[in-house]
Design a protein around this motif. Structure first.
Motif, PDB file in Angstrom:
ATOM      1  N   LEU A   1      -9.896  63.640 -37.225  1.00  0.00           N
ATOM      2  CA  LEU A   1     -10.090  62.459 -38.062  1.00  0.00           C
ATOM      3  C   LEU A   1      -9.472  61.207 -37.446  1.00  0.00           C
ATOM      4  CD1 LEU A   1      -9.334  64.099 -41.531  1.00  0.00           C
ATOM      5  CD2 LEU A   1     -11.573  63.446 -40.620  1.00  0.00           C
ATOM      6  N   ILE A   2      -8.434  61.363 -36.648  1.00  0.00           N
ATOM      7  CA  ILE A   2      -7.779  60.227 -36.011  1.00  0.00           C
ATOM      8  C   ILE A   2      -7.508  60.545 -34.548  1.00  0.00           C
ATOM      9  CG2 ILE A   2      -6.668  59.574 -38.192  1.00  0.00           C
ATOM     10  CD1 ILE A   2      -3.998  60.526 -36.986  1.00  0.00           C
TER      11      ILE A   2
ATOM     12  N   ALA B   1      -8.406  54.618 -44.088  1.00  0.00           N
ATOM     13  CA  ALA B   1      -8.097  55.690 -45.044  1.00  0.00           C
ATOM     14  C   ALA B   1      -6.946  56.558 -44.555  1.00  0.00           C
ATOM     15  CB  ALA B   1      -9.340  56.539 -45.283  1.00  0.00           C
ATOM     16  N   ALA B   2      -6.946  56.880 -43.274  1.00  0.00           N
ATOM     17  CA  ALA B   2      -5.887  57.728 -42.733  1.00  0.00           C
ATOM     18  C   ALA B   2      -4.532  57.036 -42.799  1.00  0.00           C
ATOM     19  CB  ALA B   2      -6.209  58.106 -41.288  1.00  0.00           C
TER      20      ALA B   2
ATOM     21  N   THR C   1       5.373  59.012 -33.012  1.00  0.00           N
ATOM     22  CA  THR C   1       3.995  58.863 -32.582  1.00  0.00           C
ATOM     23  C   THR C   1       3.301  60.215 -32.603  1.00  0.00           C
ATOM     24  OG1 THR C   1       4.579  57.008 -31.133  1.00  0.00           O
ATOM     25  CG2 THR C   1       2.491  58.094 -30.708  1.00  0.00           C
ATOM     26  N   VAL C   2       2.095  60.243 -33.093  1.00  0.00           N
ATOM     27  CA  VAL C   2       1.270  61.451 -33.118  1.00  0.00           C
ATOM     28  C   VAL C   2      -0.030  61.132 -32.412  1.00  0.00           C
ATOM     29  CG1 VAL C   2      -0.022  63.052 -34.592  1.00  0.00           C
ATOM     30  CG2 VAL C   2       2.264  62.302 -35.267  1.00  0.00           C
TER      31      VAL C   2
ATOM     32  N   VAL D   1       1.331  65.141 -41.842  1.00  0.00           N
ATOM     33  CA  VAL D   1      -0.008  64.761 -42.302  1.00  0.00           C
ATOM     34  C   VAL D   1      -0.805  64.169 -41.142  1.00  0.00           C
ATOM     35  CG1 VAL D   1      -1.289  63.215 -43.833  1.00  0.00           C
ATOM     36  CG2 VAL D   1       0.717  64.435 -44.686  1.00  0.00           C
ATOM     37  N   ALA D   2      -0.176  63.323 -40.342  1.00  0.00           N
ATOM     38  CA  ALA D   2      -0.860  62.723 -39.197  1.00  0.00           C
ATOM     39  C   ALA D   2      -1.305  63.792 -38.202  1.00  0.00           C
ATOM     40  CB  ALA D   2       0.054  61.709 -38.513  1.00  0.00           C
ATOM     41  N   ARG D   3      -0.458  64.793 -37.973  1.00  0.00           N
ATOM     42  CA  ARG D   3      -0.840  65.881 -37.060  1.00  0.00           C
ATOM     43  C   ARG D   3      -2.059  66.631 -37.595  1.00  0.00           C
ATOM     44  NH1 ARG D   3       4.857  67.490 -36.566  1.00  0.00           N
ATOM     45  NH2 ARG D   3       5.713  66.660 -34.627  1.00  0.00           N
ATOM     46  N   ASP D   4      -2.053  66.870 -38.909  1.00  0.00           N
ATOM     47  CA  ASP D   4      -3.193  67.554 -39.510  1.00  0.00           C
ATOM     48  C   ASP D   4      -4.469  66.746 -39.306  1.00  0.00           C
ATOM     49  OD1 ASP D   4      -4.596  69.448 -41.349  1.00  0.00           O
ATOM     50  OD2 ASP D   4      -4.640  67.706 -42.673  1.00  0.00           O
TER      51      ASP D   4
END
Length: 295
Positions: A260-261, A193-194, A274-275, A251-254
């Protein structure tokens, strides 16, 4: 192949188990004593048999962003997973491949499984577990070429149980222009989903070099309805590429900050970011997640 056909299983030359039913094509691989491996494969095959039929029975709900809770084990995992990404628009279908892989992983890992490691690959969305060996996950920045640009090492205590990749070049529809977004998370469903949502966010809205069409024009039963999905991306300027990836990176940082990830790798026409979460859970062998993905 249609979903009505019976599920099939076959052993590959290297000993892995392949499970196929309709659009689902899984590769199951594990390490352990021969008798434990054979028992694990039998459990995987038994758990796989009803999966597609159960999902088809609940497809109308799974293609909708809201509605009553599904009843099947895989369907519930899909709905529960995407709910964690609220308020972003997403339907349970964004987690389907990962949730199926997670389900088989849980069914195989009985209390007396006796395995050293296990990974279940559902078309690139992978559920994984290891008790000892560090699993080396290859990361590519363009699914059309398969060129490997990085690797992720996943070991015991890392808190990573799934990896998934999404992008406009992949097998699923995307609202964005990422060539590939690979996510590591606690489960394959979360990673699935992420990756979908981060890939959607990698974008340059209104750019004339990006071709989009309504999703339901390509697939009448698409869960995206008439939302515009990407079908072609022309050459972008350096500033456009950087801006697109920065949107996805935010969005990935959030997602990382919300737990969540664990990590994400984003790629768009040669621009790569890369995050990661700052630190892994405090367990034996703790290390910083920036060491997990080597860009």
């Amino acid at each position: 192949m249609s979903w009505q056909e019976r599920p099939g299983a076959q052993r590959m030359r290297d000993g892995r188990l392949r499970l196929i039913h309709g659009p689902i094509d899984l590769i199951v691989a594990c390490q352990g004593a021969p008798d434990r491996v054979e028992a694990a494969y039998r459990r995987a095959q038994a758990a796989f048999a009803p999966v597609l039929s159960d999902l088809v029975a609940e497809l109308p709900r799974l293609r909708a962003a809201t509605g009553p809770g599904p009843t099947g084990a895989v369907a519930r995992n899909m709905a529960d997973t995407v709910e964690r990404f609220s308020p972003a628009f997403v339907t349970p279908m964004a987690a389907v491949a990962g949730a199926v892989a997670d389900h088989l992983l849980r069914c195989v890992l009985t209390p007396d499984h006796g395995l050293a490691c296990l990974h279940i690959n559902n078309g690139g969305d992978i559920a994984l577990w290891t008790e000892g060996p560090v699993l080396r996950v290859a990361i590519c920045d363009d699914p059309t070429t398969g060129r490997i640009v990085s690797h992720a090492g996943v070991g015991p205590g890392d808190g990573i149980g799934g990896v998934a990749t999404s992008g406009w070049r992949g097998r699923s529809q995307s609202l964005g222009i990422a060539d590939a977004v690979t996510v590591l998370a606690a489960t394959a469903a979360l990673a699935d989903a992420a990756a979908t949502l981060i890939a959607n966010a990698v974008d340059v809205p209104g750019h004339p070099g990006i071709t989009r069409v309504p999703a339901n024009r390509l697939a009448p039963d698409s869960d995206l309805g008439d939302r515009l999905v990407t079908t072609d991306v022309g050459a972008l300027s350096s500033s456009d590429k950087a801006a697109a990836v920065s949107r996805g990176q935010a969005v990935a940082r959030d997602f990382a900050n919300r737990g969540l990830i664990a990590a994400a790798y984003l790629s768009c026409q040669g621009v790569r970011r890369t995050v990661t979460r700052q630190v892994l859970p405090r367990k034996a062998g703790e290390k910083r997640l920036k060491e997990v993905i080597h860009a």
